[in-house]
Design an enzyme around this catalytic site. Structure first.
Site, PDB file in Angstrom:
ATOM      1  N   ARG A   1       0.816  -1.220  -0.038  1.00 54.99           N
ATOM      2  CA  ARG A   1      -0.042   0.004   0.165  1.00 54.99           C
ATOM      3  C   ARG A   1       0.772   1.328   0.105  1.00 54.99           C
ATOM      4  O   ARG A   1       0.588   2.153  -0.624  1.00 54.99           O
ATOM      5  CB  ARG A   1      -1.062  -0.057   1.052  1.00 54.99           C
ATOM      6  N   THR A   2       1.973   1.286   0.679  1.00 53.30           N
ATOM      7  CA  THR A   2       2.621   2.649   0.674  1.00 53.30           C
ATOM      8  C   THR A   2       3.395   2.994  -0.791  1.00 53.30           C
ATOM      9  O   THR A   2       3.098   4.007  -1.109  1.00 53.30           O
ATOM     10  CB  THR A   2       3.665   2.558   1.653  1.00 53.30           C
TER      11      THR A   2
ATOM     12  N   LYS B   1      23.496  -6.663  -5.264  1.00 53.56           N
ATOM     13  CA  LYS B   1      24.857  -6.981  -5.422  1.00 53.56           C
ATOM     14  C   LYS B   1      25.905  -6.322  -4.531  1.00 53.56           C
ATOM     15  O   LYS B   1      27.019  -6.475  -4.705  1.00 53.56           O
ATOM     16  CB  LYS B   1      25.326  -6.552  -6.777  1.00 53.56           C
TER      17      LYS B   1
ATOM     18  N   ARG C   1      11.946   3.667   1.663  1.00 55.84           N
ATOM     19  CA  ARG C   1      11.612   2.610   2.879  1.00 55.84           C
ATOM     20  C   ARG C   1      12.650   1.866   2.861  1.00 55.84           C
ATOM     21  O   ARG C   1      13.589   1.302   1.893  1.00 55.84           O
ATOM     22  CB  ARG C   1      10.625   1.821   2.532  1.00 55.84           C
TER      23      ARG C   1
ATOM     24  N   HIS D   1       7.491   6.561  10.634  1.00 55.98           N
ATOM     25  CA  HIS D   1       6.670   6.284   9.188  1.00 55.98           C
ATOM     26  C   HIS D   1       5.737   7.504   9.121  1.00 55.98           C
ATOM     27  O   HIS D   1       4.477   7.380   9.534  1.00 55.98           O
ATOM     28  CB  HIS D   1       5.900   4.987   9.344  1.00 55.98           C
TER      29      HIS D   1
END
Lengths: 367, 435
Positions: free
Chosen positions: A116-117, A144, A166, A194
């Site tokens: 959702r974010t 990597k 995030r 958040h």
């Protein structure tokens, strides 16, 4: 974020300092220009004239990044909520497209999986006219072994205007923000903050209760691992709400009571007189070892079912940041019930992210 | 419960009544009716009792609350050949124990509410004394994940313990203490660091060296107890050291109590009355866990009991059959039975003038009942009539063949005792009477 980004550096040559001749003495004066003098504000005004239905709010956020709720004033928060409110209306129209971010590049950099974010940041950016690029850790050089800072420097070289990040480590977004020239939005860093979740929660509360000030909000569940809880505690405190956290002691971080919250360890006591019951997801993936004995015991004592919800006020409303573990922290009957705001929260998510993008874009340099 | 006699009112007359819950020590009568204690005072007399009351002249014998044995292993479920609720309760009744707290290290482990329920039902149907289970602290006694402390307590677990296993992982202990605090659950911990025990089988020191047996240092216990008391300070949990045996541990305990921490401790009757030298020629009935310590430690333990630093005296009843005991010392299982001899062995300390009788009875009844939040341990009016009558001067010889326990691994094999229980009453019914 903050004053250092706008620092002036004065270099004086050949001055005497005491009895010692000083060359190249550097003074750094921390200075944040008054909002009204910003050239960006004028630019934003020009942008506004191009919009199909321009937001009436001329709010400008006095920050370059949105790294957390910490550091935002009540006026900042109110401004963002007001702006968000306008986008709620816009999002319900057929024509949702805006142009305020036209020409801007927004990178969604997600080191942790998200539905959702990430989706709502993508939609928000696109509706404002930005070019949006999604990058996830599983499909990039981070896989990597590239370090966070190298990734930041690489992306920065591509001249994005806004990066939405995030990351699974607390503080990682702030670290990245210090290495790039563009605006950075924290879409969740570890168990720290958040901010857009707290803002969308606040908007949802304000729309349903008409205010935030004076409400009693009970935040229940896995406080220890929750960035949503921390951002909400700070926002609700800044807006004058009473905050109570309710959890087994193992899921309460030591010292939480000094963050301006009441602490309760059982739901009957914790939900008493609550206007809002905010459930949190039990974040088993962040748990190292056993914090609770079992899911069934957790649900028995701390899961929100109809009986426990009855301890709160009659008109109490239920929220959950998602994704929900039905039958773990919340019963389906409550999650889908009349008192639930959970679906509205998702709708507010897009609007508030548009508000944040819009407000930050008004600060972007015209270069 | 099985009835040995009808539940008529009983008057226990002319007795020395000791009630540690009220610091009461008087000569008088005690009236029991409807399973409750009616009153205990001077001169109730045969005139002041209901019709049909059984009047028993105690002739100066001692009346006390029935003993609450805070640590006894019963084989059910899973090891009924060692002990059943029926056999254990017979032994308990003969020893003056009216409440047994059974341990969760059974098979299956008592770590879920359904097993607690089984134990309570089984005991209700077969035992003649009260039985309350402790539940495991960690699932399967593995020391890793805590059990459903809330649901287990609601099902009837009176405390939590991993039996004779220690929780090595300090984080698990910390979280458990933190979580248990929310339910006001008592954590009872056997404090012996398994790595410091190593292959040790008896107390470390000269005697072990002479016998050629590997020793267990006092530090194995003290290190773990010290860690735990720090964690109690950190978490605010309620903690009980299951079996303290040495002087160093008593210092740790004293510091914790002086600091106001919710720390209490038990000592087993074995460690209060026996020492390492009693092992003599490799007598496996004296192999217990923790091991019997040096005489200095035993004396320190007795002094700590006398002053109240040691809260509880328990039997550490642990029946082992010949297959597990008739082995070389190092290979034999640890454990000794004790339900039936706990009080008599404790009276040795009283007769030696080291501990007052009320202090001994307090540690064997009132304190454990308080810590566990259960009935018993008092002779107040209105309390359930769990009462014992003790002849503190009767000499007797411990004959293993007469012991009621299924296993005969008593460290007091053939020992001379002075004083024993002559009548045990549970909920107003006489469940044991000496011939």
């Amino acid at each position: 974020m903050g004053p250092t980004n706008r620092a002036f550096t004065l270099i004086t040559r050949g001055q005497r300092f005491g009895s010692t001749p000083v060359r190249n003495l550097t003074f750094t004066i921390l200075w944040a220009p008054p909002v009204t003098l910003l050239p960006e504000a004028e630019l934003a005004h020009i942008g506004l004239t191009l919009m199909t239905s321009p937001p009436k709010s001329s709010f400008v956020l006095s920050h370059r990044h949105l790294l957390g709720i910490e550091g935002l004033s009540a006026a900042d928060i109110t401004g963002l909520l007001d702006l968000g409110e306008e986008f709620v209306t816009l999002n319900r129209q057929v024509e949702k497209k805006q142009t305020s971010l036209r020409g801007r590049t927004q990178i969604n950099l997600f080191f942790e999986v998200s539905t959702r974010t990430q989706a709502s940041f993508e939609l928000a950016g696109k509706r404002l006219g930005a070019d949006v690029m999604n990058m996830s850790a599983s499909s990039s050089s981070m896989r990597k072994g590239e370090t966070l800072i190298d990734t930041a420097i690489t992306l920065n070289a591509m001249h994005p205007d806004i990066i939405v990040v995030r990351h699974h480590a607390s503080g990682a977004v702030e670290l990245l923000a210090s290495k790039v020239n563009c605006s950075v939005i924290n879409a969740g860093d570890g168990s720290h903050e958040h901010p857009t979740q707290a803002l969308l929660d606040a908007l949802t509360i304000r729309r349903n209760k008409g205010r935030i000030e004076g409400l009693l909000v009970a935040i229940c569940g896995d406080i220890t691992h929750s960035r949503v809880a921390r951002s909400n505690i700070m926002l609700l405190n800044a807006m004058g709400a009473r905050v109570r956290v309710v959890a087994p002691s193992t899921l309460l971080p030591p010292g939480i009571e000094r963050m301006g919250v009441e602490v309760a360890r059982d739901m009957r006591e914790g939900l008493a007189d609550a206007d809002i019951v905010m459930m949190l997801r039990l974040q088993r993936e962040r748990m190292n070892g056993s914090f609770i004995p079992s899911v069934s015991e957790y649900f028995h004592y701390w899961g929100l079912d109809e009986r426990k919800l009855s301890y709160a006020k009659k008109d109490a409303l239920v929220m959950h940041p998602g994704p929900m573990n039905r039958g773990v922290e919340i019963d389906s009957i409550v999650a889908d019930g009349a008192q639930s705001l959970i679906r509205e929260q998702v709708e507010m998510g897009v609007a508030i992210r548009m508000a944040v993008l819009e407000a930050l874009s008004r600060n972007l340099p015209n270069a | 419960m099985k009835m040995l006699s009808e539940r008529r009112p009983i008057l226990l007359a002319n007795a020395r009544i000791i009630d540690p819950s009220r610091d009461l020590d008087i000569v008088g009568d005690l009236l029991i009716a409807d399973g409750m204690i009616r009153e205990a005072k001077r001169g109730i007399g045969a005139a002041g009792v209901p019709e049909g009351t059984e009047v028993i002249d105690c002739r100066g014998k001692v009346i006390a609350p029935g003993l609450v044995d805070m640590r006894a292993f019963i084989g059910e479920p899973g090891a009924g050949h060692r002990e059943t609720f029926a056999s254990a309760s017979q032994a308990a009744a003969a020893g003056g124990v009216t409440t047994i707290i059974c341990q969760p290290d059974t098979s299956p482990v008592i770590d879920d509410p359904a097993t607690v329920d089984f134990v309570l039902r089984r005991a209700r149907d077969t035992a003649i004394v009260r039985v309350h289970p402790m539940a495991a602290i960690t699932k399967g006694l593995h020391g890793k994940e805590m059990t459903e402390i809330g649901l287990l307590k609601a099902a009837g677990a009176v405390a939590f313990t991993d039996g004779d296993k220690s929780i090595v992982n300090a984080q698990v202990m910390r979280r458990t203490l933190t979580y248990a605090r929310d339910f006001d659950a008592l954590i009872v911990h056997h404090t012996e660091d398994p790595d410091l025990i190593g292959d040790g089988v008896m107390n470390e020191g000269e005697f072990a060296a002479r016998l050629g047996l590997l020793g267990i240092p006092n530090a194995a216990e003290t290190v773990m107890l010290a860690r735990d008391t720090r964690l109690v300070g950190l978490t605010g949990g309620r903690y009980h050291a299951a079996s303290v045996t040495c002087a160093e541990s008593l210092e740790v305990l004293r510091r914790a109590k002086d600091a106001g921490l919710a720390v209490t401790a038990s000592a087993s009757i074995n460690h209060l009355t026996l020492n390492e030298i009693d092992i003599g020629p490799y007598r496996t009935f004296l192999k217990v866990s923790p091991p019997l310590r040096a005489e200095d430690d035993r004396r320190a333990l007795v002094a700590a009991l006398a002053e109240g630093l040691i809260d509880v005296v328990m039997s550490d009843h642990n029946p082992q059959d010949v297959e597990t005991k008739r082995l070389p010392f190092a290979e034999a299982a640890a454990g000794a039975i004790g339900l039936e001899t706990m009080l008599s062995a404790g009276l040795r300390l009283v007769h030696a003038g080291e501990v007052e009788l009320p202090a001994l009875l307090r540690a064997m009844s009132t304190r454990p009942a308080e810590l566990l939040g259960i009935t018993g341990g008092t002779l107040r009016s209105g309390a359930p009539a769990d009462v014992i009558v003790i002849d503190i001067d009767e000499p007797w010889l411990v004959d293993p063949n007469e012991l009621k326990s299924k296993c005969k691994n008593t460290p007091f094999d053939e020992a001379r005792m002075t004083g024993r229980v002559v009548r045990t009453i549970v909920a107003g019914r006489t469940v044991y009477e000496a011939l």
